[in-house]
Design a protein around this motif. Structure first.
Motif, PDB file in Angstrom:
ATOM      1  N   ILE A   1       0.878  -1.176   0.000  1.00 27.09           N
ATOM      2  CA  ILE A   1       0.000   0.000   0.000  1.00 27.09           C
ATOM      3  C   ILE A   1       0.909   1.218   0.000  1.00 27.09           C
ATOM      4  N   LEU A   2       1.005   1.860  -1.149  1.00 23.94           N
ATOM      5  CA  LEU A   2       1.952   2.953  -1.318  1.00 23.94           C
ATOM      6  C   LEU A   2       1.234   4.193  -1.843  1.00 23.94           C
ATOM      7  N   LEU A   3       1.410   5.284  -1.141  1.00 25.21           N
ATOM      8  CA  LEU A   3       0.858   6.568  -1.550  1.00 25.21           C
ATOM      9  C   LEU A   3       1.993   7.507  -1.905  1.00 25.21           C
ATOM     10  N   ALA A   4       1.756   8.344  -2.897  1.00 31.13           N
ATOM     11  CA  ALA A   4       2.744   9.362  -3.236  1.00 31.13           C
ATOM     12  C   ALA A   4       2.947  10.285  -2.034  1.00 31.13           C
ATOM     13  N   PRO A   5       4.118  10.921  -1.933  1.00 35.79           N
ATOM     14  CA  PRO A   5       4.373  11.810  -0.790  1.00 35.79           C
ATOM     15  C   PRO A   5       3.329  12.918  -0.680  1.00 35.79           C
ATOM     16  N   ALA A   6       3.032  13.304   0.531  1.00 35.24           N
ATOM     17  CA  ALA A   6       2.102  14.408   0.762  1.00 35.24           C
ATOM     18  C   ALA A   6       2.693  15.720   0.262  1.00 35.24           C
ATOM     19  N   VAL A   7       1.835  16.579  -0.246  1.00 32.70           N
ATOM     20  CA  VAL A   7       2.243  17.912  -0.706  1.00 32.70           C
ATOM     21  C   VAL A   7       1.855  18.910   0.387  1.00 32.70           C
ATOM     22  N   GLU A   8       2.823  19.509   0.992  1.00 30.78           N
ATOM     23  CA  GLU A   8       2.565  20.421   2.096  1.00 30.78           C
ATOM     24  C   GLU A   8       1.733  21.623   1.637  1.00 30.78           C
ATOM     25  N   GLY A   9       0.712  21.918   2.396  1.00 28.12           N
ATOM     26  CA  GLY A   9      -0.119  23.078   2.102  1.00 28.12           C
ATOM     27  C   GLY A   9      -1.061  22.909   0.928  1.00 28.12           C
ATOM     28  N   ARG A  10      -1.238  21.673   0.451  1.00 34.50           N
ATOM     29  CA  ARG A  10      -2.098  21.457  -0.723  1.00 34.50           C
ATOM     30  C   ARG A  10      -3.537  21.878  -0.425  1.00 34.50           C
ATOM     31  N   ARG A  11      -4.165  22.503  -1.446  1.00 34.37           N
ATOM     32  CA  ARG A  11      -5.546  22.944  -1.323  1.00 34.37           C
ATOM     33  C   ARG A  11      -6.394  22.388  -2.461  1.00 34.37           C
ATOM     34  N   ILE A  12      -7.669  22.312  -2.233  1.00 34.09           N
ATOM     35  CA  ILE A  12      -8.590  21.812  -3.248  1.00 34.09           C
ATOM     36  C   ILE A  12      -8.569  22.764  -4.436  1.00 34.09           C
ATOM     37  N   ALA A  13      -8.427  22.198  -5.634  1.00 32.06           N
ATOM     38  CA  ALA A  13      -8.151  23.023  -6.812  1.00 32.06           C
ATOM     39  C   ALA A  13      -9.382  23.315  -7.658  1.00 32.06           C
ATOM     40  N   PHE A  14     -10.544  22.796  -7.285  1.00 30.10           N
ATOM     41  CA  PHE A  14     -11.702  22.937  -8.187  1.00 30.10           C
ATOM     42  C   PHE A  14     -12.993  22.769  -7.390  1.00 30.10           C
ATOM     43  N   GLY A  15     -14.103  23.087  -8.061  1.00 33.42           N
ATOM     44  CA  GLY A  15     -15.418  22.867  -7.478  1.00 33.42           C
ATOM     45  C   GLY A  15     -15.797  23.889  -6.423  1.00 33.42           C
ATOM     46  N   ALA A  16     -16.859  23.576  -5.692  1.00 34.27           N
ATOM     47  CA  ALA A  16     -17.405  24.508  -4.704  1.00 34.27           C
ATOM     48  C   ALA A  16     -16.459  24.735  -3.526  1.00 34.27           C
ATOM     49  N   HIS A  17     -15.530  23.785  -3.297  1.00 37.06           N
ATOM     50  CA  HIS A  17     -14.597  23.903  -2.172  1.00 37.06           C
ATOM     51  C   HIS A  17     -13.228  24.410  -2.613  1.00 37.06           C
ATOM     52  N   LYS A  18     -13.152  24.937  -3.802  1.00 30.13           N
ATOM     53  CA  LYS A  18     -11.868  25.429  -4.313  1.00 30.13           C
ATOM     54  C   LYS A  18     -11.217  26.394  -3.318  1.00 30.13           C
ATOM     55  N   GLY A  19      -9.922  26.151  -3.081  1.00 29.44           N
ATOM     56  CA  GLY A  19      -9.167  27.024  -2.189  1.00 29.44           C
ATOM     57  C   GLY A  19      -9.124  26.561  -0.748  1.00 29.44           C
ATOM     58  N   GLU A  20      -9.998  25.636  -0.373  1.00 30.58           N
ATOM     59  CA  GLU A  20      -9.983  25.115   1.000  1.00 30.58           C
ATOM     60  C   GLU A  20      -8.862  24.083   1.148  1.00 30.58           C
ATOM     61  N   PRO A  21      -8.357  23.856   2.362  1.00 34.57           N
ATOM     62  CA  PRO A  21      -7.360  22.800   2.568  1.00 34.57           C
ATOM     63  C   PRO A  21      -7.935  21.437   2.177  1.00 34.57           C
ATOM     64  N   VAL A  22      -7.107  20.582   1.590  1.00 39.69           N
ATOM     65  CA  VAL A  22      -7.581  19.245   1.221  1.00 39.69           C
ATOM     66  C   VAL A  22      -7.988  18.476   2.472  1.00 39.69           C
ATOM     67  N   TRP A  23      -8.866  17.497   2.281  1.00 40.07           N
ATOM     68  CA  TRP A  23      -9.381  16.708   3.401  1.00 40.07           C
ATOM     69  C   TRP A  23      -8.479  15.516   3.672  1.00 40.07           C
ATOM     70  N   GLN A  24      -8.205  15.277   4.937  1.00 43.19           N
ATOM     71  CA  GLN A  24      -7.503  14.071   5.356  1.00 43.19           C
ATOM     72  C   GLN A  24      -8.475  13.011   5.864  1.00 43.19           C
ATOM     73  N   GLU A  25      -9.703  13.425   6.127  1.00 44.98           N
ATOM     74  CA  GLU A  25     -10.779  12.506   6.488  1.00 44.98           C
ATOM     75  C   GLU A  25     -11.935  12.710   5.524  1.00 44.98           C
ATOM     76  N   VAL A  26     -12.811  11.725   5.451  1.00 42.37           N
ATOM     77  CA  VAL A  26     -13.929  11.792   4.508  1.00 42.37           C
ATOM     78  C   VAL A  26     -14.933  12.853   4.963  1.00 42.37           C
ATOM     79  N   PRO A  27     -15.234  13.842   4.125  1.00 41.20           N
ATOM     80  CA  PRO A  27     -16.278  14.808   4.487  1.00 41.20           C
ATOM     81  C   PRO A  27     -17.636  14.114   4.531  1.00 41.20           C
ATOM     82  N   GLY A  28     -18.332  14.246   5.643  1.00 43.38           N
ATOM     83  CA  GLY A  28     -19.550  13.478   5.857  1.00 43.38           C
ATOM     84  C   GLY A  28     -20.582  13.632   4.761  1.00 43.38           C
TER      85      GLY A  28
END
Length: 481
Positions: free
Chosen positions: A81-108
């Motif tokens: 189980i291998l994930l690419a390295p985390a990108v520090e400070g990454r934010r959502i790039a599109f949609g209604a949540h554009k600009g918000e910090p990416v989620w580390q947990e599932v948004p309910g």
């Protein structure tokens, strides 16, 4: 979640997600593991479970040194189980949540939608292994046999990647979905795989090369879109999967190239000037170019259906939620929300194929499909360059997007490969010229004779230009006991 720079190979499941510190998920995956191995032995490559295969195994996530090669029995392969390295400070790039910090947990509010995305992607991975499980018996060389098995074990690892996300983030629901991924079977009338193209047979090696050229390229597009996800664990998972997916398309495109090279060489040696003289070409024991074209027509049309309906509210909702972007979303120059944008879509209107501008949010499937078609054209150009270099005027082509469709705007249309609409009677009369026939299948089956001697190749395919891992031409890629 760990940043993914260090891979732990000490436990049962190699990983860079800190499983040793997550007893619940580790136990769930270790409980799932025996069922996976049973599935692999039952539905994986038939007759080669004890063979030593020269495979690459992911040992890290650095693009410059992420894999090592060595001989291994496939049931003992390290499915990590291998994930690419985390990108520090990454934010959502599109949609209604554009600009918000990416989620580390599932948004309910997006839980059900995200689970569905994971299950559909996860279902394709074991499906292709099941489709290809009989091909080892007719491999044209040990080189090709090894490439088949490399594709298979990596599809298995991709299944692990999706199962990890389900087990980690969806609790009991995720565990149940993980079990279902092992229960469904490609082509089974009672428990089929979820997408149509993954229930089709892969009866011969030309079909395998077409599948890995076209259908795995759909995988590239889907993974590329999911790699943009605002759910960061999914993004990181898909970014690393794309590293492995490139080899699968290499196997397909170069496989078809080698088929074409051998056919052109045989025609030249025999003094055949007309590639459409099928009887004369087949007497040489090679695959005629019109049959290659019919296989392209079939596999491209099946793959186009994987993109879904051209106009889709579901695609709009997933994008707006920030769960799945467009291919290379981060390279696009618009506002990444598309609320006031349009996109051109081909549609069937009053018996004619017309282009209409529709809301861009609703046309995201069409946009991704267009990206696929554009990406695919390069391979076809390279195949035609081989034919041209051999001195033949014959050219291969992608079929029109309306041809042989079962899903979307053209599901009820009868269109030829050039996109001309025809009557049902005309389709029945000319169908044999468009798609592989029973006669084609019988001929291909007659060519599918295994070659097991290192450095030797079946008469219908040319040797590769370079060996895997720069091994010499007589390297024994698969050691069969």
């Amino acid at each position: 979640m760990p940043d993914g720079t260090k891979v732990d190979y000490d436990g049962l499941i190699p990983n860079n997600v800190g499983l040793n510190d997550d007893a619940r998920v580790r136990k769930a995956l270790e409980t799932w593991h025996p069922g996976y191995i049973d599935w692999w032995k039952d539905m994986g490559p038939e007759g080669f479970q004890d063979a030593l295969v020269y495979l690459r195994t992911a040992v890290g996530v650095d693009p410059e040194g992420w894999a090592k090669f060595g001989f291994v029995k496939m049931p003992d392969y390290k499915w990590g189980i291998l994930l690419a390295p985390a990108v520090e400070g990454r934010r959502i790039a599109f949609g209604a949540h554009k600009g918000e910090p990416v989620w580390q947990e599932v948004p309910g509010e997006h839980r059900a939608m995200l689970r569905r995305l994971l299950v559909i992607q996860g279902d394709t991975e074991p499906a292709s292994v099941e489709q290809q499980r009989h091909l080892g018996a007719t491999a044209p060389s040990l080189y090709d046999l090894r490439n088949l098995f490399q594709v298979n074990v990596e599809e298995g690892r991709h299944l692990w990647a999706m199962v990890y996300l389900l087990q980690k983030y969806f609790g009991r629901d995720g565990r149940e979905e993980a079990e279902e991924l092992l229960r469904r079977r490609s082509g089974d009338k009672d428990t089929p795989r979820m997408l149509g193209a993954f229930n089709e047979a892969t009866p011969d090696w030309l079909s395998f090369f077409m599948f890995t050229t076209f259908t795995d390229r759909d995988g590239k597009m889907q993974l590329g879109a999911l790699a943009q996800s605002g759910f960061d664990p999914l993004s990181r998972t898909c970014r690393f999967m794309l590293t492995e997916e490139a080899h699968h398309m290499f196997v397909g495109e170069t496989g078809v190239t080698r088929v074409i090279e051998r056919t052109c060489q045989a025609m030249r040696d025999a003094g055949i000037d007309d590639p459409t003289d099928v009887d004369a070409v087949r007497r040489l024991g090679v695959i005629d170019l019109p049959l290659v074209q019919r296989k392209i027509n079939l596999h491209v049309s099946l793959t186009l259906d994987l993109f879904g309906s051209e106009v889709s509210s579901n695609a709009a909702n997933v994008f707006n939620a920030g769960l799945k972007g467009r291919f290379r979303e981060d390279k696009l120059g618009d506002d990444h929300q598309l609320v006031n944008d349009t996109y051109p879509v081909l549609r069937l209107v009053d018996g004619a194929i017309v282009q209409q501008d529709v809301p861009a949010l609703s046309a995201l499937n069409m946009r991704l499909r267009d990206d696929f078609v554009g990406d695919t054209r390069g391979g076809v150009r390279r195949w035609n360059a081989v034919i041209e270099k051999a001195g033949y005027a014959y050219r291969l082509a992608l079929p029109h997007v309306a041809f042989n469709r079962r899903i979307g705007e053209f599901a009820q249309a009868k269109a030829d490969p050039a996109g001309a609409l025809v009557s049902g009677e005309a389709w029945e009369a000319r169908g044999a010229a468009f798609l592989p026939t029973t006669e084609d299948a019988t001929y291909l089956d007659s060519l599918m004779v295994p070659v097991r001697e290192a450095g030797r190749y079946a008469g219908w395919i040319a040797p590769p230009k370079v060996g895997i891992d720069n091994k010499p031409g007589d390297f024994e890629y698969v050691q069969i006991e």
